[in-house]
Design an enzyme around this catalytic site. Sequence first.
Site, PDB file in Angstrom:
ATOM      1  N   LYS A  10       0.876  -1.150  -0.054  1.00 43.41           N
ATOM      2  CA  LYS A  10       0.055   0.127   0.030  1.00 43.41           C
ATOM      3  C   LYS A  10       0.855   1.421   0.006  1.00 43.41           C
ATOM      4  CE  LYS A  10       0.627   1.597   4.481  1.00 43.41           C
ATOM      5  NZ  LYS A  10       1.289   3.010   4.620  1.00 43.41           N
ATOM      6  N   PRO A  94       9.426  -4.258  -0.404  1.00 40.47           N
ATOM      7  CA  PRO A  94      10.885  -3.922   0.659  1.00 40.47           C
ATOM      8  C   PRO A  94      10.549  -4.211   2.030  1.00 40.47           C
ATOM      9  CG  PRO A  94      10.661  -2.145  -1.060  1.00 40.47           C
ATOM     10  CD  PRO A  94       9.578  -3.157  -1.238  1.00 40.47           C
ATOM     11  N   VAL A  95      11.367  -4.449   3.046  1.00 38.01           N
ATOM     12  CA  VAL A  95      11.139  -4.792   4.360  1.00 38.01           C
ATOM     13  C   VAL A  95      11.339  -3.465   5.055  1.00 38.01           C
ATOM     14  CG1 VAL A  95      11.838  -6.135   6.318  1.00 38.01           C
ATOM     15  CG2 VAL A  95      11.648  -7.136   4.002  1.00 38.01           C
ATOM     16  N   ALA A  96      10.271  -2.999   6.147  1.00 38.70           N
ATOM     17  CA  ALA A  96      10.480  -2.009   6.925  1.00 38.70           C
ATOM     18  C   ALA A  96      10.787  -0.975   6.130  1.00 38.70           C
ATOM     19  CB  ALA A  96      11.663  -2.008   7.701  1.00 38.70           C
ATOM     20  N   ALA A  97       9.489  -0.746   5.281  1.00 37.96           N
ATOM     21  CA  ALA A  97       9.523   0.442   4.157  1.00 37.96           C
ATOM     22  C   ALA A  97       8.523   1.421   4.261  1.00 37.96           C
ATOM     23  CB  ALA A  97       9.504  -0.198   2.976  1.00 37.96           C
ATOM     24  N   GLY A  98       7.428   1.185   5.221  1.00 40.25           N
ATOM     25  CA  GLY A  98       6.277   2.232   5.216  1.00 40.25           C
ATOM     26  C   GLY A  98       5.163   1.815   4.202  1.00 40.25           C
ATOM     27  N   GLY A 101       4.452  -4.139   4.376  1.00 42.81           N
ATOM     28  CA  GLY A 101       4.708  -5.573   3.858  1.00 42.81           C
ATOM     29  C   GLY A 101       4.367  -6.499   5.057  1.00 42.81           C
ATOM     30  N   ASP A 136      -2.797  -1.662  10.166  1.00 42.52           N
ATOM     31  CA  ASP A 136      -2.833  -1.731   8.650  1.00 42.52           C
ATOM     32  C   ASP A 136      -3.476  -2.951   8.096  1.00 42.52           C
ATOM     33  OD1 ASP A 136      -1.901   0.793   8.429  1.00 42.52           O
ATOM     34  OD2 ASP A 136       0.177   0.069   7.945  1.00 42.52           O
TER      35      ASP A 136
END
Length: 288
Positions: A10, A94-98, A101, A136
């Site tokens: 998202k 991508p991990v820890a990307a906002g 995920g 989320d």
Amino acid sequence: MEIIEKAPAKINLGLDILHKREDGYHEVNMVMASIDLADKLIFRELPQNDIIIETDSSFLPVDRRNHVYQAASLLKEHCRIDKGVHIEVTKRIPVAAGMAGGSTDAAATLRGLNRLWELNLSLDELAELGKKIGSDTPYCVRGNTSLATGRGDELSPLPAMPACWVVVVKPRVSVSTWTIFTDLAVETLHHPDIEALEEAIRSGDYQKMVASVGNSLETATTAKHPIVGQIKEKMLKFGADAALMSGSGPTVYALCDKYSRAQRVYNGVKGFCEEVYIVRTLEGQLEI
């Protein structure tokens, strides 16, 4: 039996932080949309009553710390399921990307196991369960475009955002969402016009939409990680219609109405960051 489920990322088209709540969370007013950058989850029944997670990402735990494990465990407990499952997670987000995920993988797990175990739970029921995993997750259960209020888990569906190209850039920095919110001075924040953004989406007005995007957290994250602002500047310089940080960052995305423009933005930032993607917006509600 094997079930395959797509877990789309998202982006936040609008993110406004209103105030800190008594429960310690912040009251938000957000517009979120799904894009065609997605993880893939494959579910297979196991003869033993275990949850086994396999992933191609070295960054992800495969135990109870993983949102996928939490979702599977929650659904097993809620529906009293005495079956095991093997879950294969192929990461593209991508991990820890906002970009939600972990939450979207959890949502895909709820949808996928609902099908695998033939539970016949509705999207509303799955979204309610998702609240126990993360703010989320209820949104990610449904996907598409939504207005989110409260902690971000009270949802009002919107029409799909005007179709366009999205250039996604994830710099090599890690942002602690907890730290950003802990240090947040709400009275100093910029407040985007969420109502104007909502109107633009409802009327299908792309130009009004790109003029109305905004993120209250962008200044706070950019102060700690200047690269976020540098990426945004480059995107606008290379012709993006709009550029904005997603969530608490550090991912920045650009909106472009033409593929040629998106390609120019992509080429302009590709040498600056390794993780760069061109994707489409994702229209239509996700199916059970």
